[in-house]
Design an enzyme around this catalytic site. Sequence first.
Site, PDB file in Angstrom:
ATOM      1  N   ALA A 122       0.834  -1.207   0.000  1.00 42.64           N
ATOM      2  CA  ALA A 122       0.000   0.000   0.000  1.00 42.64           C
ATOM      3  C   ALA A 122       0.864   1.251   0.000  1.00 42.64           C
ATOM      4  CB  ALA A 122      -0.954  -0.017   1.193  1.00 42.64           C
ATOM      5  N   GLY A 123       1.834   1.286  -0.930  1.00 40.62           N
ATOM      6  CA  GLY A 123       2.600   2.510  -1.154  1.00 40.62           C
ATOM      7  C   GLY A 123       1.867   3.400  -2.142  1.00 40.62           C
ATOM      8  N   ASN A 148      -1.136  -5.618   2.789  1.00 37.28           N
ATOM      9  CA  ASN A 148      -0.081  -4.731   3.303  1.00 37.28           C
ATOM     10  C   ASN A 148       0.346  -5.174   4.689  1.00 37.28           C
ATOM     11  OD1 ASN A 148       1.470  -2.298   2.652  1.00 37.28           O
ATOM     12  ND2 ASN A 148       0.503  -1.434   4.476  1.00 37.28           N
ATOM     13  N   LYS A 149       1.628  -4.951   4.973  1.00 36.08           N
ATOM     14  CA  LYS A 149       2.234  -5.348   6.256  1.00 36.08           C
ATOM     15  C   LYS A 149       1.588  -4.622   7.425  1.00 36.08           C
ATOM     16  CE  LYS A 149       7.027  -5.692   7.885  1.00 36.08           C
ATOM     17  NZ  LYS A 149       8.419  -5.412   7.454  1.00 36.08           N
ATOM     18  N   GLU A 174      17.349  16.064   0.623  1.00 39.15           N
ATOM     19  CA  GLU A 174      16.170  16.532   1.372  1.00 39.15           C
ATOM     20  C   GLU A 174      16.336  16.259   2.876  1.00 39.15           C
ATOM     21  OE1 GLU A 174      12.441  15.147  -0.445  1.00 39.15           O
ATOM     22  OE2 GLU A 174      12.249  17.206  -1.152  1.00 39.15           O
ATOM     23  N   ALA A 205       7.630   9.317  -6.583  1.00 37.48           N
ATOM     24  CA  ALA A 205       6.236   9.129  -6.186  1.00 37.48           C
ATOM     25  C   ALA A 205       5.316   9.546  -7.336  1.00 37.48           C
ATOM     26  CB  ALA A 205       5.940   9.951  -4.941  1.00 37.48           C
ATOM     27  N   LYS A 231       6.228  22.866  -3.461  1.00 36.67           N
ATOM     28  CA  LYS A 231       6.437  21.556  -2.829  1.00 36.67           C
ATOM     29  C   LYS A 231       5.211  21.180  -1.981  1.00 36.67           C
ATOM     30  CE  LYS A 231       9.135  18.065  -1.465  1.00 36.67           C
ATOM     31  NZ  LYS A 231       9.678  17.082  -2.401  1.00 36.67           N
TER      32      LYS A 231
END
Lengths: 401, 401
Positions: free
Chosen positions: A11-12, A37-38, A170, A314, A375
């Site tokens: 679930a990224g 998902n984990k 970053e 992403a 951003k």
Amino acid sequence: MNKPKIVVLGAGYAGMMTTKRLTQKLKPEEADIVLVNKHNYHYQTTWLHEVAAGTIDQNRSRIMISDVINRKRVNLVQDTVVEIKKGDKRVVLENGEIEYDYLVIGLGFEKATFGIPGMEENAFSIQSVDKSRIIREHMEYQFARYNNENADKDHLLTFIVGGGGFTGIEFIGELAERLPELCKRFDIDKNKVRIINIEAAPTILPGFNKELIDYAVHSLESRGVEFKVGTMIKECKEDGVIVGEGEEIKAGTIVWTGGVQANSIIGKSGFELTKGKVNVDSDLRAPGYHDVFILGDCAWVMDEESGRPYPPTAQIAMQEADTCANNITALLRGSKLERFRFDNKGTVASLGGKHAMGTVFDGKKLFGVSAKAMKNVIDNRYLFLLGGPKLVLRKGKFRPF
Amino acid sequence: MNKPKIVVLGAGYAGMMTTKRLTQKLKPEEADIVLVNKHNYHYQTTWLHEVAAGTIDQNRSRIMISDVINRKRVNLVQDTVVEIKKGDKRVVLENGEIEYDYLVIGLGFEKATFGIPGMEENAFSIQSVDKSRIIREHMEYQFARYNNENADKDHLLTFIVGGGGFTGIEFIGELAERLPELCKRFDIDKNKVRIINIEAAPTILPGFNKELIDYAVHSLESRGVEFKVGTMIKECKEDGVIVGEGEEIKAGTIVWTGGVQANSIIGKSGFELTKGKVNVDSDLRAPGYHDVFILGDCAWVMDEESGRPYPPTAQIAMQEADTCANNITALLRGSKLERFRFDNKGTVASLGGKHAMGTVFDGKKLFGVSAKAMKNVIDNRYLFLLGGPKLVLRKGKFRPF
């Protein structure tokens, strides 16, 4: 009559958006959808450097999956994937197994250390909520130790970040903001702190425009960051690294951001890897498997213009999710699959606090507060796509700039 | 004409209140007053267990000395005492030295480990702001590690507190409140946490009334605390302790509250020690020295009724400060010195959250929320004496109860 079963692993960004799009595109009677998902939460990988530095709370970076996915349409399975048996069309989980008709693999990345001795054991990585918050706690613990030690203690306040790519830079930007605050908290002279970025390439942020790189270097150097570019880390020890011709730099905290590869389950399951990931077809399927899609950090997608794979972000993962959901729909309905085309909306790197830089839309360069504002717009846009305005209000970024 | 010089060493309860009282009792022309302290802040030793557990912020526990001491009357010297040369009437500091006509020693306590192997190196102690906040950071780091380890990790969540005296029990009370919160923060099942108190005496809180002890035990046990009374710690290792007949208990964090002794500077300077402290005369002077007063945790003051020394508390240290300031005034003015008499206003132990118990004034027992309310009254009273209503408003405790 059995409905076809679509199983999404992870679930990224890719897995969440694929699941979301499938619930929008398909009618309930067309397919069953399962998301494995984990954890019971999704986390924003692109915010984890802030969790690691302690500039945002960990809970800002995560979202309960059940808050944004329609549970009437999607069966959420909280379990850890062990192996994909593609011949049998089933997935082995830690606590069971699951069959599929169509599989979407979005299992994300792992640290790639290129065999540097000691890097696996001694360096942290910015990779999950668990692995990020331990960096914050480790760092705060080093600061708390400082005034309790008598001698040989200055290295406790030294941070080494291996890798000058997007994540590394970053993260350093956040450190440059956070550390003076920690110095105040722990009664430490802020001149004792060192933040050192070590990058093997001749420049940080390879691939970025030179003017943007210069801006980033200047912005970070003016806040005390030291850069060692064109420098290889030869070895990582518990309390420092060896670089170049045997020079040792002692440090209290070492974080490796120098390389990623696909989740090791991919290789273990027999998919062919190129530089740690799978070269997928232009419709995002694994070569030779008409029912398996591989997305995000597990995959290389070829940019036909440049002849090289797109850098994994992403942004691209979310666009891949759209194509993937369209193509599964096409398979179910017997229509034609589409080719993935990346629509580059630009890239903005945060440099900590009010500092940022990047390019948007038409390649226009942005610096400083306007880049930072952009951003935040980008971060909030994802939340909007995922959970609508309510999620933006709850988890969005509205820092003054 | 040279004015007599009064030097106060240490800005703890005793040193701060002595200095404050001297500025109130003496006219500027009667004496010069110097206060020597390692930090530019005073800290509330009796609140440090809360800093260590993380239930209050460290800055709640400390007060800038210059905020509460009249700097026109008192010369504040921020330095560390190395040795007292009583023959020469001077004090050696790390960065200089200072002569005195009258000396007040309020240098506080150190951990006494009674030669238990490994206790000095491997156990934390609740002893200063620096030594307390490292406990908090260490503990949070263990929680952050937990989900990053695969096996043999449950002991990371075990806390051993050696010593069931006042500090140990108050600390355990705070842990019992804080740890469920940390479990939530780090996604850990709270049943995995163990808090173990080990006390060599047959009961915790020796000297307290049995009914109060039973209340404390019940209150803490109901929140999951385990007690091992009548149990000696034989050895302290990095990751656990050996008790009784060789039983090993593994732990992520070990805190020793089992014993204190006078700051080691006292012994090094040639004052005679009895059980780690100086038996002072009834006017609080060191035997044989008409110009040296020793107060607080460096001294034993005899209770003539019981024939045993008073247990050292913040309450007694502040009352000693009154007598000390009176006696220095008497010495300067050539009048008669007074004998110290302890006026017991009662003792209340906090047990974390809304829980507390103790006795007040006339020996009346208090439990639960009314004891907690009284505890806050006591804490705020000290702030009032030191800095008036302004300080109470800024640093006082007004938790709902």
